[in-house]
Write a protein that holds these residues in place. Structure first.
Motif, PDB file in Angstrom:
ATOM      1  N   VAL A 270      -1.295   7.568 -10.408  1.00 48.84           N
ATOM      2  CA  VAL A 270      -2.341   7.010 -11.265  1.00 48.84           C
ATOM      3  C   VAL A 270      -2.439   5.494 -11.090  1.00 48.84           C
ATOM      4  O   VAL A 270      -3.538   4.938 -10.997  1.00 48.84           O
ATOM      5  CB  VAL A 270      -2.105   7.401 -12.738  1.00 48.84           C
ATOM      6  CG1 VAL A 270      -3.006   6.613 -13.673  1.00 48.84           C
ATOM      7  CG2 VAL A 270      -2.339   8.886 -12.922  1.00 48.84           C
ATOM      8  N   ALA A 271      -1.295   4.816 -11.009  1.00 49.93           N
ATOM      9  CA  ALA A 271      -1.326   3.361 -10.804  1.00 49.93           C
ATOM     10  C   ALA A 271      -1.963   3.011  -9.462  1.00 49.93           C
ATOM     11  O   ALA A 271      -2.758   2.068  -9.368  1.00 49.93           O
ATOM     12  CB  ALA A 271       0.086   2.797 -10.889  1.00 49.93           C
ATOM     13  N   LEU A 272      -1.648   3.776  -8.441  1.00 49.36           N
ATOM     14  CA  LEU A 272      -2.224   3.531  -7.118  1.00 49.36           C
ATOM     15  C   LEU A 272      -3.729   3.775  -7.125  1.00 49.36           C
ATOM     16  O   LEU A 272      -4.496   2.958  -6.605  1.00 49.36           O
ATOM     17  CB  LEU A 272      -1.533   4.431  -6.089  1.00 49.36           C
ATOM     18  CG  LEU A 272      -1.894   4.225  -4.637  1.00 49.36           C
ATOM     19  CD1 LEU A 272      -1.460   2.833  -4.174  1.00 49.36           C
ATOM     20  CD2 LEU A 272      -1.232   5.286  -3.777  1.00 49.36           C
TER      21      LEU A 272
ATOM     22  N   ALA B   9      -7.597   2.756 -21.104  1.00 55.90           N
ATOM     23  CA  ALA B   9      -6.255   2.971 -20.548  1.00 55.90           C
ATOM     24  C   ALA B   9      -5.201   2.723 -21.612  1.00 55.90           C
ATOM     25  O   ALA B   9      -5.284   1.789 -22.394  1.00 55.90           O
ATOM     26  CB  ALA B   9      -6.025   2.053 -19.358  1.00 55.90           C
TER      27      ALA B   9
ATOM     28  N   ASN C 192      -5.721   3.707  -9.750  1.00 59.12           N
ATOM     29  CA  ASN C 192      -6.365   2.691 -10.588  1.00 59.12           C
ATOM     30  C   ASN C 192      -6.541   1.381  -9.844  1.00 59.12           C
ATOM     31  O   ASN C 192      -7.549   0.698 -10.002  1.00 59.12           O
ATOM     32  CB  ASN C 192      -5.572   2.462 -11.871  1.00 59.12           C
ATOM     33  CG  ASN C 192      -5.788   3.559 -12.881  1.00 59.12           C
ATOM     34  OD1 ASN C 192      -6.659   4.402 -12.724  1.00 59.12           O
ATOM     35  ND2 ASN C 192      -4.975   3.556 -13.922  1.00 59.12           N
ATOM     36  N   SER C 193      -5.581   1.028  -9.020  1.00 58.35           N
ATOM     37  CA  SER C 193      -5.690  -0.237  -8.290  1.00 58.35           C
ATOM     38  C   SER C 193      -6.652  -0.128  -7.105  1.00 58.35           C
ATOM     39  O   SER C 193      -7.279  -1.116  -6.730  1.00 58.35           O
ATOM     40  CB  SER C 193      -4.319  -0.708  -7.817  1.00 58.35           C
ATOM     41  OG  SER C 193      -3.794   0.189  -6.865  1.00 58.35           O
TER      42      SER C 193
ATOM     43  N   LEU D  37       2.908   8.758 -12.532  1.00 53.16           N
ATOM     44  CA  LEU D  37       2.714   7.347 -12.877  1.00 53.16           C
ATOM     45  C   LEU D  37       2.354   6.534 -11.637  1.00 53.16           C
ATOM     46  O   LEU D  37       1.425   5.714 -11.670  1.00 53.16           O
ATOM     47  CB  LEU D  37       3.979   6.805 -13.536  1.00 53.16           C
ATOM     48  CG  LEU D  37       3.875   5.470 -14.250  1.00 53.16           C
ATOM     49  CD1 LEU D  37       2.835   5.527 -15.342  1.00 53.16           C
ATOM     50  CD2 LEU D  37       5.229   5.095 -14.827  1.00 53.16           C
ATOM     51  N   VAL D  38       3.038   6.789 -10.536  1.00 50.59           N
ATOM     52  CA  VAL D  38       2.754   6.070  -9.285  1.00 50.59           C
ATOM     53  C   VAL D  38       1.363   6.429  -8.760  1.00 50.59           C
ATOM     54  O   VAL D  38       0.601   5.549  -8.343  1.00 50.59           O
ATOM     55  CB  VAL D  38       3.846   6.369  -8.228  1.00 50.59           C
ATOM     56  CG1 VAL D  38       3.435   5.900  -6.853  1.00 50.59           C
ATOM     57  CG2 VAL D  38       5.166   5.745  -8.639  1.00 50.59           C
TER      58      VAL D  38
ATOM     59  N   THR E 184     -10.644   3.055 -12.851  1.00 47.14           N
ATOM     60  CA  THR E 184     -10.433   4.140 -13.814  1.00 47.14           C
ATOM     61  C   THR E 184     -11.683   4.964 -14.074  1.00 47.14           C
ATOM     62  O   THR E 184     -11.678   5.821 -14.948  1.00 47.14           O
ATOM     63  CB  THR E 184      -9.949   3.562 -15.164  1.00 47.14           C
ATOM     64  OG1 THR E 184     -10.942   2.659 -15.649  1.00 47.14           O
ATOM     65  CG2 THR E 184      -8.627   2.870 -15.037  1.00 47.14           C
TER      66      THR E 184
ATOM     67  N   PHE F 296      -3.827   7.075 -18.680  1.00 46.44           N
ATOM     68  CA  PHE F 296      -3.999   5.899 -17.827  1.00 46.44           C
ATOM     69  C   PHE F 296      -5.107   6.006 -16.786  1.00 46.44           C
ATOM     70  O   PHE F 296      -5.462   5.008 -16.173  1.00 46.44           O
ATOM     71  CB  PHE F 296      -2.683   5.577 -17.119  1.00 46.44           C
ATOM     72  CG  PHE F 296      -1.571   5.269 -18.075  1.00 46.44           C
ATOM     73  CD1 PHE F 296      -1.571   4.092 -18.795  1.00 46.44           C
ATOM     74  CD2 PHE F 296      -0.548   6.174 -18.283  1.00 46.44           C
ATOM     75  CE1 PHE F 296      -0.561   3.796 -19.691  1.00 46.44           C
ATOM     76  CE2 PHE F 296       0.477   5.898 -19.178  1.00 46.44           C
ATOM     77  CZ  PHE F 296       0.469   4.714 -19.882  1.00 46.44           C
TER      78      PHE F 296
ATOM     79  N   MET G  52      -0.304  11.451 -17.969  1.00 47.97           N
ATOM     80  CA  MET G  52      -0.629  10.272 -17.148  1.00 47.97           C
ATOM     81  C   MET G  52      -2.126  10.213 -16.858  1.00 47.97           C
ATOM     82  O   MET G  52      -2.727   9.141 -16.881  1.00 47.97           O
ATOM     83  CB  MET G  52       0.156  10.291 -15.834  1.00 47.97           C
ATOM     84  CG  MET G  52       1.628  10.136 -15.998  1.00 47.97           C
ATOM     85  SD  MET G  52       2.030   8.624 -16.876  1.00 47.97           S
ATOM     86  CE  MET G  52       3.448   9.158 -17.770  1.00 47.97           C
TER      87      MET G  52
END
Length: 141
Positions: free
Chosen positions: A35-37, A89, A39-40, A32-33, A44, A84, A80
């Motif tokens: 993918v979030a990193l 997403a 993506n930011s 999760l971390v 995506t 995401f 994940m």
């Protein structure tokens, strides 16, 4: 002369494996971390980068895990990645060969990490055993 050493003194031939639920919790949170990193930072539209990063995470987590944790680690990272890291997403999809390839890569990374750790620990145990060769010189001569 034979010296007996108790196993409770800390001498172990192979380190203990991390419990499977802990590996899966780390895979869920770590994926999760990651993918979030990603993506930011890159968006995506680059699932190859996310697949590479999640494969590395899967291999790293598997270094201390049991073989039975590998499929679950791969599936959690794939969830994940699929949910995401690719548009849209938050929606799980199944794109046949693409998702099968992703699952195969993630599972291979997890199994590869576990095999690598086992080989390293086996070699270290072998070296400890062979380096402690008995003294062949007779006493008193």
């Amino acid at each position: 002369m034979i010296e007996w050493e108790s196993l409770s003194s800390g001498a172990r031939p192979v380190p203990r494996r991390v419990a499977t639920p802990l590996v899966w919790a780390a895979a869920f949170g770590g994926a999760l971390v990651v993918v979030a990193l990603l993506n930011s930072l890159v968006g995506t539209d680059r699932p190859e980068l996310a697949l590479t990063a999640l494969s590395l995470l899967s291999a790293l987590l598997s270094l201390g895990a049991r073989f039975t944790a590998a499929p679950g680690t791969a599936v959690l990272c794939w969830l994940m990645l699929n949910g995401f890291a690719v548009p849209p997403a938050g929606v799980l999809t199944w794109a046949g060969s693409r998702d099968m390839f992703w699952l195969t890569c993630l599972c291979a990374a997890a199994l590869g990490g576990t095999v690598l750790a086992r080989l390293v620990h086996a070699r270290a145990a072998y070296r400890r055993i062979t380096m402690a060769e008995p003294d062949d010189t007779p006493r008193g001569s």
